[in-house]
Design a protein around this motif. Structure first.
Motif, PDB file in Angstrom:
ATOM      1  N   VAL A 176       0.838  -1.193   0.000  1.00 13.48           N
ATOM      2  CA  VAL A 176       0.000   0.000   0.000  1.00 13.48           C
ATOM      3  C   VAL A 176       0.878   1.250   0.000  1.00 13.48           C
ATOM      4  O   VAL A 176       0.587   2.234  -0.686  1.00 13.48           O
ATOM      5  CB  VAL A 176      -0.925  -0.046   1.238  1.00 13.48           C
ATOM      6  N   GLU A 177       1.977   1.203   0.741  1.00 12.55           N
ATOM      7  CA  GLU A 177       2.886   2.351   0.807  1.00 12.55           C
ATOM      8  C   GLU A 177       3.403   2.682  -0.593  1.00 12.55           C
ATOM      9  O   GLU A 177       3.389   3.832  -1.023  1.00 12.55           O
ATOM     10  CB  GLU A 177       4.082   2.056   1.724  1.00 12.55           C
ATOM     11  N   ASP A 178       3.893   1.655  -1.286  1.00 11.36           N
ATOM     12  CA  ASP A 178       4.423   1.885  -2.625  1.00 11.36           C
ATOM     13  C   ASP A 178       3.336   2.442  -3.549  1.00 11.36           C
ATOM     14  O   ASP A 178       3.585   3.328  -4.362  1.00 11.36           O
ATOM     15  CB  ASP A 178       4.971   0.579  -3.222  1.00 11.36           C
ATOM     16  N   MET A 179       2.130   1.891  -3.414  1.00  4.69           N
ATOM     17  CA  MET A 179       1.053   2.307  -4.300  1.00  4.69           C
ATOM     18  C   MET A 179       0.783   3.796  -4.157  1.00  4.69           C
ATOM     19  O   MET A 179       0.692   4.525  -5.153  1.00  4.69           O
ATOM     20  CB  MET A 179      -0.217   1.501  -4.022  1.00  4.69           C
ATOM     21  N   PHE A 180       0.694   4.263  -2.931  1.00  8.70           N
ATOM     22  CA  PHE A 180       0.315   5.664  -2.758  1.00  8.70           C
ATOM     23  C   PHE A 180       1.490   6.621  -2.887  1.00  8.70           C
ATOM     24  O   PHE A 180       1.297   7.778  -3.249  1.00  8.70           O
ATOM     25  CB  PHE A 180      -0.489   5.846  -1.481  1.00  8.70           C
TER      26      PHE A 180
END
Lengths: 704, 704
Positions: free
Chosen positions: B283-287
């Motif tokens: 999720v971190e990478d996605m956002f």
């Protein structure tokens, strides 16, 4: 080597030389930090112009102080530092931190200043941290020393951290407050003029206040000592490191296959692997891992249980666990039965266990306890999804309690709620590692398990072989000075002295002798040109394989000579190399080599030859000397190891013999530092060691 | 397909069915969120027992409402949901969100309930989001709808986010406040009974309020539509996705090489690659990525400049940039000169530019401006290390200002200081992406650059070939029902119909005919047993290569027949396959295949044969039909592509011809869905297409 660093971390008195009463200066901030953090000892500000700083009596000079001083922190302008060292010397202070910048890092003049600094430090028998650093912290209750000028309050824990970058150190001290990372001791080593990472890693090895060692490095002070020190630490205490500057200029251009395959980062990578130091790429990863080592038990196996109240995060955790080599096993029937008694009917009692959002603190705690008791489970990731309407702190505490009681490796994940983490950490000083990302927790447990395997793995032994060291010595003694390739006949002699299976080789001066040699060896044979200046034999048409009889041999050699004449290089021909003709199909073509790095010493390389090395670069390096376990690892860790085990109907090669050859090569370069590059390529290894032969070899030496 | 989803995001009036005045219930929280966030429309709470909720007049039933209602949100107990749908139907409401859980996800009864729900929804011509979801958000100023029961306040921005996991969606909404991630629209799609990820991705494609699309998926509703829809979006708007559940049960066990190499995750991986969707794992990478796409320009090239006031973080950034395929070029002399005029004398004006800790806001801003103006620079990571004594907000704002003005891709990194990020974001609504990790910024720019390349790359064309489709149809029409391997003679006919270069093959009934065939083909030949039940020819000793003449052929066939007799399987022999004998050494052994996935359709595989496929599993899959560009990519993206280009003195193979064969196979499986598995293995591809031959082939069909 014993390092006496105790007074840096446990001083009973500190002189702050360059303390200042002017807000915003380093001298003001550092002294203020020492006082604010509650240093349990005597502080002596030194400043020629002040009577008192931060309400403490100030001294005009170090020598004015009557009490004994354990540690001096110097923050003067750079032209005043050497005088201060002299004063410290007179005062018999043995531990000095120089915060001041403007030394080696800032050009020629600074380099000279640093040299002078070092010689003064040596003269007085001092140890020095710095210059150009941010200071030292020890959070231990009876010390409470924050000897840095960094903003923020350190949090106590078991992590030792040495940073070569002041800025990164400071950044880390900023995040610890939020992410519940507890430091025991922190050192900003700056230019490493004296005390370096090796001193600190060795010092922390035997320091009970430090449970896990972390390091941010931009360079190694001494590669060989790093290997030796780290190996002595990692079997009992984990060491985690970042090595930055991977893309800096690499080794000097090398002409051998082995040399060409060693990249700029090969030394660091090899060093970490061989010493058991866990390498990470980011500060976040380093401290997530360190925090877990500090607060959780090592997992006894690879079987992971996941507890959650929401499907999504659990699925990501299972994916990541699989990627990191963990298993997510079925829970025992007993566990499932016990869970069913307490959970909602719609909840899942399979692994991952999903309690669903309405799960209460009591159910959560009980479920965590039951799961961690399962004998199929070695470790747990206990996830609390974002809450809807419950008291998250209470649930988290219940889960932490179960994790603490379990005696197993467990990480508690409070998703995206750092404020809950901070609150629980405050209310419950003895808590398991608290994370805000479930995937990170799975990755961390995977790394912890790998570390456990490393700890259990024997170092192995450096084997000795009955080699003819004197014979090699005699050859090298006769060589002229300089760096160059040895003649092929010498190469063969050296390999034979070390019982490395170079193919039977005879060097004949003329066609008559070639015929004699070929008959001695037995047809079919291979014939290759021999000559000091004919290194690239194929390029001059100087290689002939599978020669069936005398007639063919005569014709072949005549043709080769005619070819050389045509090129006008006939005079370079010194004879012919006659060898048995071996079909590579009987075994697997490998490459074994060594290359010398100025700092690390010899790196040994092994890989499959031909396309595998050319296209896939599928080779493994290790720093010599290798233990028997190292040699085995080297072979089994290449991706194409399966090919050595036998594919497509081929028999497995004699891996034991191969390992022995690697160890002999390791002994050769260890015995003789003169070798700068060695290629044994191709080394055709067969299922029968007797049929395993080195078909060609090159050795470069540097004779001084 | 047009999807009418507008009323979900831009409703002028909402009925909240199941609104409640009881604190802590979903019905209370959701209505409260709508009011608190400042919904710009009319709200109609529906609750049979309340007069007013949250100070708004409440209705006993939907049908009581006189005004037009655009959207209904249903949060009733599950047994009341169907009646509510009927009421909505009567009221002509076309857009419905069902928050209620207890449907497909909770066992048999729920599955039935969901079916009934869907048929009612269809009947009334409605669109449905949910059931078992958390609702919808639209932060657009004239809408301001927070139609979820999640705590926390959404921040406005350009990101569209569809989440299959409610918990993850909620977690994300918690972190956005802290990390300056701005959402435009958010949908929790729950069980995806009607509206799914494909509807939303397609809807957002043409929605100017959404600049970048993000998705968390646990399953694909419709793989083929995902491919089609995503391909139509990614050329203009980036799509970033997490696909969880990678380790779930894979494809059904397959007996072909191709089938065996397709893993559980192959479909997802192939799908993302082929559609240009950027896949991330956390999720971190996605956002982080989404935030950069939303707030920064795409980099026009791969040349990155780094600005810093501390060495350590810059080094880590350069390392990560290199890993991600970016370059860190020299700055122009002009830039260096301009920098030297403003920076400290000790500062470094090479890339990375190090201003040193004392750098002021003014110098920082000016330096950022100069660096980004350099024509050697396509993008910048502008790092502010942890501050010692300056106003960090002011420095950050100056840097942001320079980044905004530059018109280039730039990310501003404020190390470990989330509070500064929040403050700057507040004071400066139009700011470049703000990160707290410099390595992440480098990774993000690397991904943005890859996306830029994708955007510029043509999709390619689906080529047509002059194939004999009727011929294949005739063969398949004659086959019996069931799933089984086709006879080898049929396989050859099919390949010939599609001009796929199967080696010349004759099937002879007896030794006499074999001699005739061999003479027709020309010696040397290969002879292999032929028979429906003799699929594994080598296993029964049924393959003989390099047969030189008639005598050897007679002897060989006799020997093979004798061998079969010994095994008692003589009766299975139906004849001999006679083929020219081809030496593999003339080309490179490859494998070309197809396997059918129930949902994705045919996946085409290509890779090098032999050890490469067995040990390295170095193969590439693509979903059929392939464009000419796809076929080219397939070939060039395998790791061993270098081997096809020619190594060790071999000529490069005819890649154009190979690509053509891949396209013909793609056409074959697209024309005939009956094929479930095809292996063309080995397919020896040579530098001369005429010498490139498929030496063996297997085809499995499913005839219904």
């Amino acid at each position: 080597m014993t390092v006496e660093l105790g007074k840096f971390f446990y001083p009973k008195s500190i002189a702050v030389i360059g303390a200042s009463s002017k807000q915003g200066t380093l001298g003001y901030e550092l002294l203020g930090n020492l006082i604010k953090f509650g240093y349990n000892g005597k502080l002596f500000p030194v400043n020629p112009k002040a009577d008192a700083i931060h309400s403490i009596k100030s001294y005009k000079s170090i020598t004015e102080i009557k009490d004994e001083v354990d540690l001096a922190v110097i923050m003067l302008a750079k032209h005043l530092v050497l005088q201060a060292i002299d004063d410290c010397g007179k005062k018999k202070i043995k531990s000095v931190i120089v915060i001041t910048a403007g030394f080696k890092e800032s050009g020629e003049e600074g380099v000279k200043l640093e040299k002078d600094l070092i010689s003064k430090v040596k003269k007085y028998g001092m140890r020095l941290v710095g210059p150009n650093c941010m200071g030292i912290i020890n959070t231990k209750g009876d010390v409470m020393m924050n000897g840095t000028f960094i903003k923020g309050t350190p949090v106590a824990g078991g992590i030792g951290f040495v940073s070569q970058s002041g800025a990164l150190g400071a950044a880390v001290l900023k995040i610890i407050e939020k992410y519940d990372i507890g430091f025991s001791q922190f050192v900003s080593i700056g230019n490493k003029a004296d005390v370096d990472e090796n001193d600190l890693i060795e010092y922390w090895r035997d320091n009970p206040d430090v449970s896990v060692i972390t390091a941010y490095l931009e360079s190694f002070s001494d590669v060989r000592r790093f290997l030796e020190v780290s190996k002595s630490v990692t079997k009992s205490k984990p060491v985690i490191a970042i090595k930055a500057a991977k893309t800096s200029a690499g080794m000097k251009a090398a002409s051998s296959h082995t040399g060409a395959l060693a990249s700029a980062d090969t030394v660091a990578q090899t060093l970490f692997e061989q010493s058991g130091v866990i390498r990470v790429d980011s500060v976040e990863d380093m401290f997530n891992l360190a925090k877990a080592f500090d607060r959780a038990k090592l997992p006894s196996g690879r079987r992971l249980a996941v507890l959650t109240n929401a499907g999504g995060p659990a699925i990501l955790t299972v994916d990541e666990a699989a990627r990191c080599g963990l298993e997510v096993p079925d829970l025992s029937e007993k566990t499932k039965k016990r869970l069913r008694e307490i959970v909602l009917p719609e909840a899942s009692v399979n692994n991952p266990v999903d309690l669903l959002p309405p799960a209460t603190a009591e159910v959560y705690g009980k479920a965590a306890e039951i799961i961690l008791q399962d004998e199929n489970v070695d470790a747990g990731v206990l996830i609390l999804g974002p809450p809807l309407m419950f008291d998250t702190v209470e649930i988290t505490k219940q889960i932490c309690d179960a994790a603490n009681k379990s005696g197993k490796c467990a990480i508690v994940v409070v998703m995206s709620q750092d404020e809950i983490i901070a609150e629980v950490a405050k209310q419950m000083p003895q808590h398991p590692p608290l994370f805000n990302s479930a995937e990170k927790a799975a990755w961390v447990i995977g790394e912890m398990y790998k570390y456990k395997l490393w700890r259990e793995k024997p170092h192995g032994k450096i084997k000795t072989f009955n080699t003819n060291t004197k014979g090699v010595k005699a050859i090298l003694n006769k060589q002229k000075k300089g760096e160059y390739y040895l003649d092929f006949d010498k190469v063969c002699e050296i390999l034979n002295h070390y019982k490395l299976p170079i193919i039977e080789t005879r060097i004949s001066k003329n066609v008559q002798q070639s015929i004699y040699d070929a008959n001695k060896i037995g047809f079919p044979v291979a014939a290759k040109v021999f000559g000091r200046e004919l290194v690239h034999k194929s390029d001059v048409g100087g290689v002939a394989l599978n020669i069936q009889d005398e007639e063919e041999l005569i014709n072949t050699e005549s043709r080769i000579i005619a070819g050389l004449k045509e090129k006008g290089i006939e005079s370079k021909l010194e004879g012919f190399i006659i060898q048995p003709f071996t079909k590579i199909e009987d075994g697997v073509e490998t490459i074994l080599g060594a290359v010398k790095d100025e700092k690390a010493g010899h790196l040994l390389m092994f890989g499959l030859g031909g396309i595998f090395v050319e296209v896939f670069k599928d080779v493994k390096f290790k720093i010599a000397p290798l233990s028997d376990i190292d040699a085995r690892d080297k072979i089994t860790s290449i991706r194409s190891y399966e090919i050595l085990k036998g594919v497509r109907g081929k028999k497995a090669v004699d891996v034991e013999f191969l390992a022995e050859c690697i160890l002999k090569l390791s002994k050769l370069v260890t015995d003789f530092p003169e070798f700068t590059e060695i290629d044994l390529n191709p080394f055709v290894i067969s299922h029968n060691w007797k049929k395993s032969k080195i078909l060609d070899a090159r050795m470069k030496v540097l004779i001084r």
